[in-house]
Structure formats: C-alpha cells, structure tokens
Design an enzyme around this catalytic site. Structure first.
Site, mmCIF file in Angstrom:
data_model
loop_
_atom_site.group_PDB
_atom_site.id
_atom_site.type_symbol
_atom_site.label_atom_id
_atom_site.label_comp_id
_atom_site.label_asym_id
_atom_site.label_seq_id
_atom_site.Cartn_x
_atom_site.Cartn_y
_atom_site.Cartn_z
ATOM 1 N N GLY A 157 44.693 82.827 84.368
ATOM 2 C CA GLY A 157 43.387 82.549 84.981
ATOM 3 C C GLY A 157 43.315 81.046 85.145
ATOM 4 C CG HIS A 158 46.043 79.031 86.704
ATOM 5 N ND1 HIS A 158 47.280 78.819 87.240
ATOM 6 C CD2 HIS A 158 46.254 79.485 85.430
ATOM 7 C CE1 HIS A 158 48.202 79.133 86.337
ATOM 8 N NE2 HIS A 158 47.610 79.549 85.251
ATOM 9 C CE LYS A 195 48.922 77.145 82.729
ATOM 10 N NZ LYS A 195 48.051 77.262 81.546
ATOM 11 C CG ASP A 253 43.485 79.662 78.844
ATOM 12 O OD1 ASP A 253 43.818 80.060 79.976
ATOM 13 O OD2 ASP A 253 43.202 80.427 77.903
ATOM 14 C CD GLN A 285 51.088 83.499 81.426
ATOM 15 O OE1 GLN A 285 52.196 83.480 81.925
ATOM 16 N NE2 GLN A 285 50.049 83.963 82.063
#
Ligand code: GDP
Ligand code: IMO
Ligand code: MG
Length: 420
Positions: free
Chosen positions: A40-41, A16, A13, A219
């Site tokens: 989750g991007h 990225k 988080d 990650q």
C-alpha cells in the site's frame, strides 16, 4: 540519466510511495519488481491522497511509463479496481501501463488459501490476506499461471486442472469447478492483453536509449524471504537484488540504490521487533505518525529507531544513499532513543543473531537524544532544521556509513529536503 532502485530498509511502509513519486519527476519509466496487492503505497498530489497497491507510484506523473515486472504477482480484479479508481480521479492509465508477460496471476482462491494457511499455523504471520503466499507457492511449485497464459485457452485449462487437482488432493479447497475458473480467467484476456509486453526487453531497450528507470520496491528488507525475519516475512525478494530478478535487467544498469527508512520503526503483522514500544510512547508515535496500514487498516506496531537492523539492511542492499522519512513525527518528543546495539545471550553486540527470529531475545541498548521540541513539518532546507534534529540525523548517517540524500518532513511531495 541514472537508473535507481528505491528499497525499504525496515519492515515496510517506510514511505517508498512518496519517494518514488518524488524521484519520478526525473525518471522516464517506473517499474515495480516484486510483491503484489499486499503493498500500500501512499502518495499525496496537490492535497489529494492516492493509495496504490499494484500500479507503480510514478503513474501520478502524466507522462511517465509504468511497468509491472515479472517478479510481481498480479490480481486482475485488484488491477481493474485500481485503474478505475485512477480513471475516476482523472489519471489516465491507458498507453502508460505495461505488464510483463511473465508476471504470475493471483488466483481467486489464493486469498482463501492465505486465510487457511494462517488458521493452520500455531503462531500466525499476520499476512495481509491478499493471497500473496499461495500465489508465490504456485509459482515456485512451477504450476503458476502467468499473465501470458491468459491468452491461451488450452494452456489455461491444463494449468487450472493441474492446480486444482493438487490443491483438492491436499484437501485445501472447498470444491472449485475447473470450467468456471477457466471461464473467469479467460474473461481477463481482453482486459490484460493490451498491457502485455516482454518487460525485460522493454526496459533493456529503454536503458540503451539512455532512458532513466526508477525501480520501485514493495515491503521492506526485513520482510525479505531470504534476509528478513523468516518465517515472519513476505514470500518475495524485497531487497535491491529483487529489482534485477524481478525485471530482467543486469546489475551494471543500476547507478544508485536509495534506501528508504522512517526516523523511527514500525511493523505490521507478527514477528520480532526489539525496539517496539507497547506503552504510551508507542501509542503517541502511532497517533502522530498516523500509523495504520494502507492496505489492511491494521494499527502498525511502533518503536524507536533500530540502527542494528538498519546496518544489516544497508549491507544487503548495497545502499548508496538514504531517504529519511517522517522526521516531523518526532517533533514533540522531549527525549528520543536510538538502538545502537543489543544485549544478546549476556553479551553486547551490534550484529544480528544468525537466526533473525532470535531478534525476539535481543534487548535493545539505547543512546538517548534530547528532542528538538519544535515543528519540522514542511521544512524544505536542511539548514532550517533544529540543531538537535540535525544531530539525530548525523548519528544515523555516521553509524550506517551511508550519506543522507533526502529528508521528508511531511507526506506532501513538497515537504522534502534534498541534502545531496
Ligand atoms: P510505503 O508503503 O513505503 O509507500 O509507505 P505507506 O504509504 O504505507 O506509509 C507511509 C505513510 O507515511 C503514508 O501515509 C504517507 O503519506 C506518510 N508519510 C510519508 N512521508 C511522511 C513524512 O515525512 N511525514 C509524515 N507525517 N507522513 C509521511
Ligand atoms: P508496503 O509495500 C508493511 C507484511 C504483513 C505480514 C507479512 C507477510 O506497503 O511497504 P503477506 O501478505 O505479504 O504474505 O504478509 O508482511 N507486509 C507488509 N508490511 N508494508 C507492506 O507493504 C507489507 N506487505 C506485507 O503485514 O507481516
Ligand atoms: Mg505501505
């Protein structure tokens, strides 16, 4: 045209998604190389928020090609949802998304097994519950079902029976009907097959034609299965090396590794976190930084910047440049701490313990910085940053020995300083 790897340097988080979106402007292809829908991007485009779990963040640029590499574990239902979400919001995926034939499939019961594993453990890892651990276990036990297997009914039946006999033998699953499962998997053939390619061949041929590839990590380095805080880790190779094994591209094709880090630290799930702030300051960081998981909505644990873990992360990734995110979140703190060393077993050290889990026994040694107490939100030029913010950044650059390339001052694409 450079080929770059974007990798998280902390516990995920880091931002990225924003950096991949930003750098996609100059790339032809964006490739995810590991993880799955545990990621989750978040990307903001023209004030609209998109959260992507499986599809590379480059998809929001209309002309870019996106590849899901062999190192990714793919959940067909999640992929469907994401394609539909994008289509509903005017982003066309057809013709721009490719899936490596070797990507492993997250099976419907892998989520159940993920929860089962968590319940079985004394101390929970705090997984995202997306079935990532069981899917990689299947893969490394050499029972896994790959995307290409969806095209072959015989192979699929054989593999499903093998997996179920093994899982049922261990008493891990409520009875699952193999015929029903094969039917469900067969139903994905039509959906998945138009996207399937030999991902390695596709990328290597593109690189030969001087196309530029951006490798999108998921990650963070401290969650890497080999170099992270094992067992409080994710079961994939999150570090830059994972970009090679996860896509089938050789090391010489890589021009640059960009390490993404927040100006402070966060972690979701359990495991050691030496600089964690559990009081009011931590709450303020969480509130200001809107630190809630993009995948699970869980509140993220927050803390000061830890240069000891970052030194390790820079080393294991061969990091060439830094992207420092969320500087604006620190705007209102009168004092800001940076962890420069630990006190461990009665001694001061700036290296990590041999067993990273013993980070829980490391007491941070802080250097205190005076805050800048003014807004950096949306600043796009380095010279415009307050002197104390520049001092803070200079310490990071100097201690890590890695030049800062990008500084992020807001979630939007535009809120970015290009330093070099
Ligand atoms: P990722 O998983 O590494 O892509 O990061 P996430 O998307 O899970 O979390 C990063 C969060 O920070 C997202 O909500 C972003 O919109 C947000 N973000 C990224 N850069 C900045 C920044 O510079 N400032 C602020 N305030 N938010 C940012
Ligand atoms: P992005 O790509 C932050 C964490 C989980 C848990 C551990 C193992 O958005 O940075 P898993 O479900 O992978 O078996 O959980 O890893 N985790 C993440 N933390 N960001 C992520 O992804 C994460 N993906 C997994 O919280 O501690
Ligand atoms: Mg995330």
């Amino acid at each position: 045209m450079p080929n770059r790897i974007v990798v998280g340097l902390q516990w995920g988080d880091e931002g990225k998604g924003k950096i991949v979106d930003f750098l996609s402007q100059k790339a032809d292809i964006v490739a995810r190389y590991q993880g799955g829908a545990n990621a989750g991007h978040t990307v903001y485009v023209n004030g609209e928020k998109f959260v992507l779990h499986l599809i590379p963040s480059g998809i929001l640029h209309p002309k870019k090609i996106c590849l899901i590499g062999s190192g990714v574990v793919l959940e067909p239902e999640e992929l469907k949802r994401e394609i539909e979400m994008l289509a509903a919001r005017g982003v066309k995926v057809e013709g721009r998304l490719k899936i490596s034939a070797g990507a492993h499939i997250v099976l419907p019961f892998h989520r159940e097994l993920d929860l089962w594993e968590e319940a079985r453990r004394g101390e929970k890892i705090g997984t995202t519950g997306r079935g990532i651990g069981p899917a990689y276990s299947e893969k490394y036990a050499r029972r896994g079902i790959r995307a290409v297997d969806l095209l072959s009914p015989e192979k699929l039946s054989r593999k499903v029976n093998d997996i179920l006999s093994c899982r049922n033998h261990a008493g891990q699953l409520s009875k699952i009907d193999p015929i029903g499962l094969v039917q469900q998997l067969r139903s994905y053939e039509k959906f998945i097959s138009p996207y399937l390619v030999d991902g390695s061949r596709f990328l290597n041929e593109a690189i030969k034609k001087r196309k530029s590839v951006l490798f999108e990590g998921a990650q963070g380095s401290l969650l890497d299965v080999d170099f992270g805080t094992y067992p409080y880790a994710t079961p994939s190779h999150t570090i830059a090396g994972g970009a090679l094994t996860g896509t089938g591209v050789g090391p010489k094709a890589i021009d640059e590794v960009i390490g993404v880090m927040k100006a402070y630290t966060t972690r979701v799930g359990n495991g050691p976190f030496p600089t964690e702030l559990t009081g009011l300051e931590g709450e303020l960081l969480r509130k200001t930084g809107e630190e809630f998981g993009a995948t699970t909505g869980r509140p993220r644990r927050t803390g000061w910047l830890d240069l000891v873990i970052l030194k390790h992360a820079c080393r294991i990734n061969g990091t060439d440049k830094l992207a420092i995110m969320k500087l604006d979140v620190l705007d209102n703190f009168p004092e800001i701490e940076i962890c420069v060393a630990y006190e461990y077993k009665g001694k001061k050290t700036d290296e990590l313990p041999l067993d990273l889990c013993e980070l829980s026994e490391c007491k941070p040694v802080y250097k205190t910085y005076t805050g800048w107490k003014s807004s950096t939100r949306g600043i796009t030029r380095f010279a415009k940053l307050p002197p104390n913010a520049r001092k803070y950044l200079a310490t990071i650059e100097k201690t890590l020995g890695v030049p800062i390339s990008l500084i992020s001052t807001g979630p939007e694409r535009e809120a970015t300083i290009v330093k070099r």
